[in-house]
Write an enzyme that holds these catalytic residues in place. Structure first.
Site, PDB file in Angstrom:
ATOM      1  N   GLY A  12       0.814  -1.216   0.000  1.00 59.32           N
ATOM      2  CA  GLY A  12       0.000   0.000   0.000  1.00 59.32           C
ATOM      3  C   GLY A  12       0.844   1.261   0.000  1.00 59.32           C
ATOM      4  O   GLY A  12       2.080   1.211   0.037  1.00 59.32           O
ATOM      5  N   ALA A  13       0.153   2.417  -0.025  1.00 57.60           N
ATOM      6  CA  ALA A  13       0.861   3.701  -0.079  1.00 57.60           C
ATOM      7  C   ALA A  13       1.705   3.902   1.179  1.00 57.60           C
ATOM      8  O   ALA A  13       2.888   4.251   1.103  1.00 57.60           O
ATOM      9  CB  ALA A  13      -0.152   4.842  -0.230  1.00 57.60           C
ATOM     10  N   SER A  40      -1.698 -10.143  -3.455  1.00 57.50           N
ATOM     11  CA  SER A  40      -0.311  -9.703  -3.685  1.00 57.50           C
ATOM     12  C   SER A  40       0.720 -10.784  -3.387  1.00 57.50           C
ATOM     13  O   SER A  40       1.913 -10.558  -3.628  1.00 57.50           O
ATOM     14  CB  SER A  40       0.009  -8.490  -2.802  1.00 57.50           C
ATOM     15  OG  SER A  40      -0.883  -7.462  -3.063  1.00 57.50           O
ATOM     16  N   ARG A  99      -6.941   3.471  18.443  1.00 59.51           N
ATOM     17  CA  ARG A  99      -6.435   4.785  18.885  1.00 59.51           C
ATOM     18  C   ARG A  99      -7.089   5.305  20.158  1.00 59.51           C
ATOM     19  O   ARG A  99      -6.428   5.906  20.995  1.00 59.51           O
ATOM     20  CB  ARG A  99      -6.621   5.820  17.771  1.00 59.51           C
ATOM     21  CG  ARG A  99      -5.661   5.639  16.627  1.00 59.51           C
ATOM     22  CD  ARG A  99      -5.864   6.744  15.610  1.00 59.51           C
ATOM     23  NE  ARG A  99      -5.136   6.454  14.390  1.00 59.51           N
ATOM     24  CZ  ARG A  99      -5.560   6.802  13.182  1.00 59.51           C
ATOM     25  NH1 ARG A  99      -6.707   7.447  13.024  1.00 59.51           N
ATOM     26  NH2 ARG A  99      -4.837   6.524  12.121  1.00 59.51           N
ATOM     27  N   CYS A 128      -3.411  11.050  10.415  1.00 61.41           N
ATOM     28  CA  CYS A 128      -2.398  11.885   9.739  1.00 61.41           C
ATOM     29  C   CYS A 128      -2.624  13.383   9.951  1.00 61.41           C
ATOM     30  O   CYS A 128      -1.674  14.136  10.216  1.00 61.41           O
ATOM     31  CB  CYS A 128      -2.353  11.547   8.259  1.00 61.41           C
ATOM     32  SG  CYS A 128      -3.973  11.435   7.484  1.00 61.41           S
ATOM     33  N   SER A 158      -3.411  10.877  -0.962  1.00 59.89           N
ATOM     34  CA  SER A 158      -2.696   9.733  -0.384  1.00 59.89           C
ATOM     35  C   SER A 158      -3.352   9.197   0.877  1.00 59.89           C
ATOM     36  O   SER A 158      -3.256   8.005   1.168  1.00 59.89           O
ATOM     37  CB  SER A 158      -1.246  10.112  -0.072  1.00 59.89           C
ATOM     38  OG  SER A 158      -1.215  11.225   0.809  1.00 59.89           O
ATOM     39  N   LYS A 212     -11.738  12.635  14.860  1.00 63.52           N
ATOM     40  CA  LYS A 212     -10.418  12.088  15.243  1.00 63.52           C
ATOM     41  C   LYS A 212      -9.510  13.220  15.702  1.00 63.52           C
ATOM     42  O   LYS A 212      -8.776  13.091  16.687  1.00 63.52           O
ATOM     43  CB  LYS A 212      -9.770  11.377  14.047  1.00 63.52           C
ATOM     44  CG  LYS A 212     -10.382  10.044  13.708  1.00 63.52           C
ATOM     45  CD  LYS A 212      -9.791   9.480  12.418  1.00 63.52           C
ATOM     46  CE  LYS A 212     -10.549   8.242  11.978  1.00 63.52           C
ATOM     47  NZ  LYS A 212     -10.123   7.770  10.644  1.00 63.52           N
ATOM     48  N   ARG A 234     -10.864  17.324   1.340  1.00 60.34           N
ATOM     49  CA  ARG A 234      -9.941  16.616   0.434  1.00 60.34           C
ATOM     50  C   ARG A 234      -9.667  17.534  -0.754  1.00 60.34           C
ATOM     51  O   ARG A 234     -10.607  18.081  -1.349  1.00 60.34           O
ATOM     52  CB  ARG A 234     -10.650  15.337  -0.017  1.00 60.34           C
ATOM     53  CG  ARG A 234      -9.786  14.345  -0.703  1.00 60.34           C
ATOM     54  CD  ARG A 234      -8.821  13.613   0.186  1.00 60.34           C
ATOM     55  NE  ARG A 234      -9.383  12.544   0.983  1.00 60.34           N
ATOM     56  CZ  ARG A 234      -8.680  11.894   1.918  1.00 60.34           C
ATOM     57  NH1 ARG A 234      -7.422  12.212   2.190  1.00 60.34           N
ATOM     58  NH2 ARG A 234      -9.238  10.924   2.606  1.00 60.34           N
ATOM     59  N   HIS A 241      -0.552  17.002   3.408  1.00 60.78           N
ATOM     60  CA  HIS A 241      -1.717  17.689   3.968  1.00 60.78           C
ATOM     61  C   HIS A 241      -1.307  19.086   4.423  1.00 60.78           C
ATOM     62  O   HIS A 241      -0.228  19.273   4.998  1.00 60.78           O
ATOM     63  CB  HIS A 241      -2.210  16.959   5.225  1.00 60.78           C
ATOM     64  CG  HIS A 241      -2.934  15.674   4.972  1.00 60.78           C
ATOM     65  ND1 HIS A 241      -3.233  15.183   3.729  1.00 60.78           N
ATOM     66  CD2 HIS A 241      -3.449  14.780   5.875  1.00 60.78           C
ATOM     67  CE1 HIS A 241      -3.888  14.030   3.865  1.00 60.78           C
ATOM     68  NE2 HIS A 241      -4.028  13.765   5.150  1.00 60.78           N
ATOM     69  N   GLN A 316       1.877  13.589   4.239  1.00 65.99           N
ATOM     70  CA  GLN A 316       0.911  12.685   4.877  1.00 65.99           C
ATOM     71  C   GLN A 316       1.465  11.274   5.024  1.00 65.99           C
ATOM     72  O   GLN A 316       1.244  10.609   6.037  1.00 65.99           O
ATOM     73  CB  GLN A 316      -0.386  12.667   4.049  1.00 65.99           C
ATOM     74  CG  GLN A 316      -1.528  11.875   4.653  1.00 65.99           C
ATOM     75  CD  GLN A 316      -1.523  10.428   4.237  1.00 65.99           C
ATOM     76  OE1 GLN A 316      -1.077  10.084   3.143  1.00 65.99           O
ATOM     77  NE2 GLN A 316      -2.011   9.556   5.111  1.00 65.99           N
TER      78      GLN A 316
END
Ligand code: A2P
Length: 332
Positions: A12-13, A40, A99, A128, A158, A212, A234, A241, A316
């Site tokens: 992933g990113a 994958s 979290r 993030c 992202s 959050k 966004r 960001h 980010q």
């Protein structure tokens, strides 16, 4: 030395950024394993100039693993992080799954590094946008407690994952070619557009991303009284960001003092050149470790001198995710 490290969500990113950060910081370990979905399994990943093979994440993936960096989404973390912890592995989890769990520390190393000590196998990496806000806000709060923050975000693609970054690139091309743009990953067209953050909107009208920022800031600052209101948006930016942050402090504070505090704050770089109208920009904070801070000014709407405005920008995928997680692992 971490011994055996596993990266969960390696394709992933954020997963790919984990690999870059581990390599660049020369993170010490003996063995590394790359895990992702069955889709994958068998695919190659390059790390430190060598080709490795991705393995499928399974319940028995954590035998002998000392440290696992998770970024494969909340449901994967909810299922596999406790399995990993039970196998004796320490998990640094980038999802939102744990979290707000009172038994799980939520850590930004520049803010509350001491909280790492209380972990019972899982440490949460914050959201993030929250990380990018608290890196410059905490050192100010530490000197002069903040009563209230009003934050508006300009969030990169992202944050919605690798496919959202692909979507922004493809839509930009299609838009310029006069082709029809069809959103796939994000709910609305992202190229040449912006929209309210794509997380679920709750009964109070705030979306999950905004809540959050409220809750995670309070938890990390160990301060339930700090008031935060956020508007998350966004924007068509690939991977950094930006945020407009307005703060009300308990006592008057001048912009000179804010600059002095931020000049020596870890993880912060001041980019604040009024003469040349040169301030933090996502293209320039991209790929870096620091949160850029500028537009530092006294808020003229608060005549008692307790208000400060600033504008910040941070990568980010790095400080907002992979770098922060690796810094937590370094504390361990
Ligand atoms: P895969 O590439 O095999 O789907 P991003 O947030 O950039 O979309 O990345 C999500 C990461 O989480 C990817 O590495 C993805 O792997 C991984 N992932 C998604 N679903 C699963 C799953 N069921 N099991 C393991 N990894 C998963």
């Amino acid at each position: 030395m971490a011994g055996h490290v596993a990266v969960v969500g390696a394709t992933g990113a954020v997963g790919q950024e984990f690999l870059r950060v581990l390599e660049q910081r020369n993170f010490p370990f003996e063995k590394i394993t790359f895990l992702a979905s069955a889709r994958s399994a068998g695919k190659p990943v390059t790390f430190k100039g060598k080709t490795h093979t991705v393995a499928e994440l399974r319940e028995d993936s954590f035998k002998g693993v000392d440290l696992a960096l998770f970024s494969a989404g909340g449901s994967i973390s909810r299922k596999f992080a406790p399995i990993a912890a039970a196998a004796g592995c320490v998990v640094v989890d980038n999802s939102s799954a744990f979290r707000m769990d009172t038994a799980v520390p939520l850590v930004v190393p520049e803010v509350n590094p001491g909280d790492v000590k209380s972990h019972k196998g899982i440490i949460a990496n914050p959201n993030c946008s929250t990380i990018i806000m608290v890196v410059p806000v905490w050192p100010l709060h530490d000197v002069n407690p903040i009563e209230r923050i009003v934050v508006s975000t300009y969030q990169a693609a992202s944050g919605a994952g690798y496919q959202a970054m692909v979507e922004l690139r493809e839509q930009a091309r299609d838009f310029l070619d006069g082709k029809k743009v069809t959103p796939k990953v994000l709910p609305h067209p992202i190229a040449f557009n912006l929209f309210s953050h794509n997380s679920k909107v709750g009964e109070n009208g705030y979306n999950e991303e905004e809540m959050k920022m409220v809750k995670e800031t309070r938890k990390m600052f160990h301060c339930d009284s700090i008031q935060v209101t956020a508007t998350c948006v966004r924007v068509p930016v690939l991977r950094a960001h930006s945020e407009s942050i307005n703060m009300t402090f308990c006592r008057p504070i001048g912009e000179k003092q804010v600059r002095e505090i931020l000049a020596s704050a870890p993880g912060v770089r001041i980019v604040d050149d009024r003469e040349n109208n040169y301030f933090p920009m996502p293209l320039e904070s991209t790929d870096g470790d620091d949160v850029f801070v500028g537009r530092i000014r006294q808020d003229i709407s608060q005549p008692d001198g307790r208000g400060i405005d600033m504008f910040v920008s941070g990568d980010q995928l790095r400080k907002g995710a992979a770098l922060n997680a690796v810094q937590i692992a370094e504390i361990l």
